[in-house]
Design a protein around this motif. Structure first.
Motif, short mmCIF file in Angstrom:
data_model
loop_
_atom_site.label_atom_id
_atom_site.label_comp_id
_atom_site.label_asym_id
_atom_site.label_seq_id
_atom_site.Cartn_x
_atom_site.Cartn_y
_atom_site.Cartn_z
N ALA A 31 -2.66 42.92 18.08
CA ALA A 31 -3.11 41.91 17.64
C ALA A 31 -4.48 41.07 17.81
O ALA A 31 -3.95 41.71 19.55
CB ALA A 31 -1.90 40.73 17.13
N MET A 32 -5.07 40.80 17.09
CA MET A 32 -6.46 39.85 18.01
C MET A 32 -6.30 38.86 16.86
O MET A 32 -5.85 38.52 16.28
CB MET A 32 -7.25 40.60 17.69
N ARG A 33 -7.23 37.70 18.47
CA ARG A 33 -7.76 36.29 17.59
C ARG A 33 -9.28 36.60 16.61
O ARG A 33 -9.69 37.21 17.35
CB ARG A 33 -7.44 35.13 18.00
N ALA A 34 -8.95 36.04 15.22
CA ALA A 34 -10.65 36.11 14.77
C ALA A 34 -10.66 34.87 13.49
O ALA A 34 -8.79 34.08 13.46
CB ALA A 34 -9.79 37.50 13.44
N ILE A 35 -11.73 34.55 13.11
CA ILE A 35 -11.89 33.92 12.28
C ILE A 35 -11.53 34.20 10.57
O ILE A 35 -12.69 35.54 10.23
CB ILE A 35 -13.19 32.58 12.23
N LYS A 36 -10.71 33.73 9.91
CA LYS A 36 -10.43 34.85 8.81
C LYS A 36 -11.00 33.98 7.28
O LYS A 36 -10.33 32.67 7.68
CB LYS A 36 -9.13 35.41 8.86
#
Length: 318
Positions: free
Chosen positions: A3-8
């Motif tokens: 997993a990773m962090r992103a602006i979705k």
């Protein structure tokens, strides 16, 4: 899958749709690589993508971001133009749209050059075909493209550069970067203000990315053989219809510019990037990095950009 962090973005709208989420890491198809993102660039086009008013229609869900500085799996530090996905900890990049960054260039500087710098370069060189001694008007002269276009116009031999901007601070910045005169973008009669800034004469080249009445009044300011290059619609309203007879009557031209078409010609892209990087290393060009935001604050970056509170290049840090 990790997993990773992103602006979705899961629904279209204003800056409020930019939400930081945990997402699955993207899988890089053959011929592409997965970049560890150190910094992502914010562009005005991203605000259009968020509300689906851009030239290329967007599809949900999406991770925005068309450019990033990062590290390749084999350890190279590169800047890349992306098909999307830059507002994240990792992003997919294609080798043909990726360039190594020399040590003397900071992340924010590299991001300012790869899209906004190449846009400014090709607006002047490829589209307007600026000639020695001509007068150039740069709208949004305090912005990412504008701050570079003011400097490049002088470097390419413009006789006079007029910067148009919305605040005193941005107009002072344009003058510090080489503008010979400045105009308030809120001027009631923009045509008259542009002519006055040029000693009463009409102007030769206008770089215009607002649309609406700004487009119409800029067109009125053109001298015979003058060219207006339209490269954005910040006003979120189209440009007025231009009658062909009027172009002939004034011997003036209207051109459109979208960097996508430069990307389809790698040699053109390479020429501009090489020249821009050399100019920065020689201290002949100063990229303005206007603000860095944590990835979680992407919404605030878009709010500031749309409210004209920013100068130069905006950067997100994952």
């Amino acid at each position: 899958m990790s997993a990773m962090r992103a602006i979705k973005i899961t629904e279209f709208g204003g800056p409020e749709v930019l939400v930081l989420r945990d997402v699955e890491e993207p899988q890089a198809p053959d011929g592409t690589i997965l970049l560890d993102v150190a910094a992502a660039g914010v562009n005005y086009a991203d605000t259009h993508q968020a509300d689906n008013s851009y030239l290329a229609p967007a599809e949900l869900p999406l991770v925005p971001g068309g450019e990033a500085v990062g590290t390749t799996p084999d350890g190279r530090r590169v800047v890349a133009l992306l098909a999307g996905g830059g507002y994240a900890e990792r992003a997919i990049a294609a080798p043909q749209a990726m360039w190594d960054i020399p040590d003397g260039i900071a992340d924010g500087q590299a991001l300012s050059l790869v899209l906004q710098g190449t846009t400014a370069w090709h607006l002047l060189r490829t589209s307007a075909q600026l000639r020695e001694g001509e007068t150039v008007v740069v709208h949004a002269a305090g912005g990412g493209v504008g701050t570079l276009a003011v400097q490049l116009a002088k470097r390419f031999g413009a006789g006079r550069v007029i910067g148009v901007a919305s605040s005193r601070g941005k107009r002072e910045l344009a003058q510090r970067l080489g503008a010979d005169a400045v105009v308030d973008s809120g001027a009631e009669d923009l045509t008259a203000a542009l002519r006055e800034a040029n000693g009463g004469r009409r102007v030769d080249v206008v770089l215009e990315m607002v649309g609406g009445s700004t487009f119409a009044q800029s067109l009125e300011a053109l001298a015979p053989f003058g060219r207006l290059v339209h490269f954005g619609q910040a006003a979120r309203q189209g440009a007025p219809v231009v009658e062909p007879g009027r172009l002939m009557h004034g011997s003036i031209g209207v051109l459109g510019f979208w960097l996508v078409h430069v990307l389809q010609r790698p040699a053109l892209m390479r020429e501009s990037i090489d020249d821009l990087v050399a100019a920065v290393l020689a201290r002949e060009l100063e990229p303005i990095v206007g603000g860095e935001y944590p990835l979680a604050d992407a919404r605030r970056a878009h709010e500031d950009l749309r409210a004209r509170r920013t100068t130069g290049k905006l950067v997100l840090r994952p």
